[in-house]
Design a protein around this motif. Structure first.
Motif, PDB file in Angstrom:
ATOM      1  N   ARG A  55      49.802  37.338  37.670  1.00  0.00           N
ATOM      2  CA  ARG A  55      48.556  37.601  38.405  1.00  0.00           C
ATOM      3  C   ARG A  55      48.299  39.098  38.553  1.00  0.00           C
ATOM      4  O   ARG A  55      47.149  39.539  38.455  1.00  0.00           O
ATOM      5  CB  ARG A  55      48.611  36.947  39.785  1.00  0.00           C
ATOM      6  N   ILE A  56      49.344  39.863  38.797  1.00  0.00           N
ATOM      7  CA  ILE A  56      49.169  41.308  38.942  1.00  0.00           C
ATOM      8  C   ILE A  56      48.717  41.930  37.616  1.00  0.00           C
ATOM      9  O   ILE A  56      47.818  42.769  37.590  1.00  0.00           O
ATOM     10  CB  ILE A  56      50.466  41.965  39.468  1.00  0.00           C
ATOM     11  N   ALA A  66      45.176  40.979  37.150  1.00  0.00           N
ATOM     12  CA  ALA A  66      44.318  41.661  38.129  1.00  0.00           C
ATOM     13  C   ALA A  66      43.843  43.010  37.605  1.00  0.00           C
ATOM     14  O   ALA A  66      42.669  43.356  37.743  1.00  0.00           O
ATOM     15  CB  ALA A  66      45.082  41.850  39.439  1.00  0.00           C
ATOM     16  N   PHE A  67      44.752  43.773  36.995  1.00  0.00           N
ATOM     17  CA  PHE A  67      44.357  45.085  36.495  1.00  0.00           C
ATOM     18  C   PHE A  67      43.458  44.976  35.268  1.00  0.00           C
ATOM     19  O   PHE A  67      42.614  45.845  35.042  1.00  0.00           O
ATOM     20  CB  PHE A  67      45.598  45.942  36.206  1.00  0.00           C
ATOM     21  N   ARG A  68      43.611  43.924  34.509  1.00  0.00           N
ATOM     22  CA  ARG A  68      42.739  43.726  33.337  1.00  0.00           C
ATOM     23  C   ARG A  68      41.336  43.301  33.755  1.00  0.00           C
ATOM     24  O   ARG A  68      40.385  43.488  33.015  1.00  0.00           O
ATOM     25  CB  ARG A  68      43.341  42.674  32.403  1.00  0.00           C
ATOM     26  N   HIS A  69      41.218  42.665  34.913  1.00  0.00           N
ATOM     27  CA  HIS A  69      39.923  42.161  35.387  1.00  0.00           C
ATOM     28  C   HIS A  69      39.557  42.781  36.732  1.00  0.00           C
ATOM     29  O   HIS A  69      39.017  42.116  37.605  1.00  0.00           O
ATOM     30  CB  HIS A  69      39.961  40.633  35.493  1.00  0.00           C
ATOM     31  N   TRP A  70      39.872  44.053  36.881  1.00  0.00           N
ATOM     32  CA  TRP A  70      39.654  44.707  38.158  1.00  0.00           C
ATOM     33  C   TRP A  70      38.188  44.688  38.564  1.00  0.00           C
ATOM     34  O   TRP A  70      37.850  44.507  39.733  1.00  0.00           O
ATOM     35  CB  TRP A  70      40.169  46.157  38.099  1.00  0.00           C
ATOM     36  N   ALA A  71      37.280  44.847  37.619  1.00  0.00           N
ATOM     37  CA  ALA A  71      35.847  44.881  37.921  1.00  0.00           C
ATOM     38  C   ALA A  71      35.336  43.537  38.437  1.00  0.00           C
ATOM     39  O   ALA A  71      34.335  43.486  39.150  1.00  0.00           O
ATOM     40  CB  ALA A  71      35.060  45.301  36.680  1.00  0.00           C
ATOM     41  N   GLU A  72      35.998  42.460  38.073  1.00  0.00           N
ATOM     42  CA  GLU A  72      35.574  41.120  38.523  1.00  0.00           C
ATOM     43  C   GLU A  72      36.439  40.663  39.691  1.00  0.00           C
ATOM     44  O   GLU A  72      37.028  39.581  39.659  1.00  0.00           O
ATOM     45  CB  GLU A  72      35.690  40.096  37.392  1.00  0.00           C
ATOM     46  N   GLY A 130      39.287  41.834  40.762  1.00  0.00           N
ATOM     47  CA  GLY A 130      40.699  41.791  40.416  1.00  0.00           C
ATOM     48  C   GLY A 130      41.612  42.065  41.593  1.00  0.00           C
ATOM     49  O   GLY A 130      42.770  41.650  41.612  1.00  0.00           O
ATOM     50  N   TRP A 131      41.080  42.730  42.608  1.00  0.00           N
ATOM     51  CA  TRP A 131      41.889  43.018  43.790  1.00  0.00           C
ATOM     52  C   TRP A 131      42.353  41.733  44.466  1.00  0.00           C
ATOM     53  O   TRP A 131      43.430  41.700  45.061  1.00  0.00           O
ATOM     54  CB  TRP A 131      41.135  43.927  44.752  1.00  0.00           C
ATOM     55  N   LEU A 166      45.320  40.669  42.652  1.00  0.00           N
ATOM     56  CA  LEU A 166      46.417  41.574  42.997  1.00  0.00           C
ATOM     57  C   LEU A 166      47.067  41.157  44.318  1.00  0.00           C
ATOM     58  O   LEU A 166      48.290  41.032  44.410  1.00  0.00           O
ATOM     59  CB  LEU A 166      45.920  43.015  43.085  1.00  0.00           C
TER      60      LEU A 166
END
Length: 184
Positions: free
Chosen positions: A116-117, A120-126, A128-129, A132
């Motif tokens: 998941r982490i 999360a960084f790959r989809h931060w704009a959607e 992703g936090w 994370l």
């Protein structure tokens, strides 16, 4: 009540509000009951998993006879037998079964948190936090379970079942009182 899916003419059944509220309350009460004796809930959960594995194994073996080709047939039979053996072992030794299931659950939490982490960084704009945060909690849960193992086997499955039932009940109550679902 019948509603229609947006953009299609597919009818969706929405249970009446009273039924959604009742289900939510029953799930929450069930979760509180389970949390009242998490050791017993762990034992019952372990037995349920064992009996389920036996039934799944039997169906897997039965399914093998509808599989085309010997390769698929053999794999289905083997998988069914493994399910049955696992289930039989868990049912006959539920405490040992709880140990194994708890250890596996800790590893699964740890691995899924790491995945998941990364995602999360790959989809931060959607958002992703959110992944994370979820990944961090999953890793922490895995570490807590594994660092306390084998003693954690006494309470982990029962605790998680109780929490799951309560959260599921809260979700049903939220759904019952949601503005879009109130017309039921």
């Amino acid at each position: 009540m019948t509603t229609y899916d947006s953009g299609t003419s597919t009818a969706l059944y929405v249970p009446p509000t009273w039924l959604r509220v009742l289900l939510g309350i029953v799930l929450i009460l069930g979760g509180l009951f389970v949390l009242g004796d998490i050791g017993l809930a762990t034992l019952v959960s372990t037995l349920f998993i064992g009996f389920t594995a036996i039934v799944v194994g039997a169906f897997e073996i039965i399914h093998a006879f509808w599989t085309k080709g010997w390769g698929g047939f053999v794999w289905h039979i083997l998988l069914g037998v493994l399910y049955i053996i696992f289930g039989w072992m868990v049912v006959n030794q539920p405490v040992s079964g709880a140990l194994i299931l708890t250890f596996a659950l800790g590893l699964i939490f740890l691995a899924s948190g790491i995945v998941r982490i990364i995602v999360a960084f790959r989809h931060w704009a959607e958002a992703g936090w959110l992944l994370l945060v979820s990944g961090i909690f999953s890793i922490l849960a895995g570490l807590i379970i594994l660092s306390g193992w084998p003693a954690s086997s006494i309470w982990v499955l029962g605790l998680l079942l109780g929490i799951d039932l309560i959260l599921h009940g809260v979700a049903w109550l939220t759904y019952a009182w949601a503005p879009s679902a109130r017309t039921a």
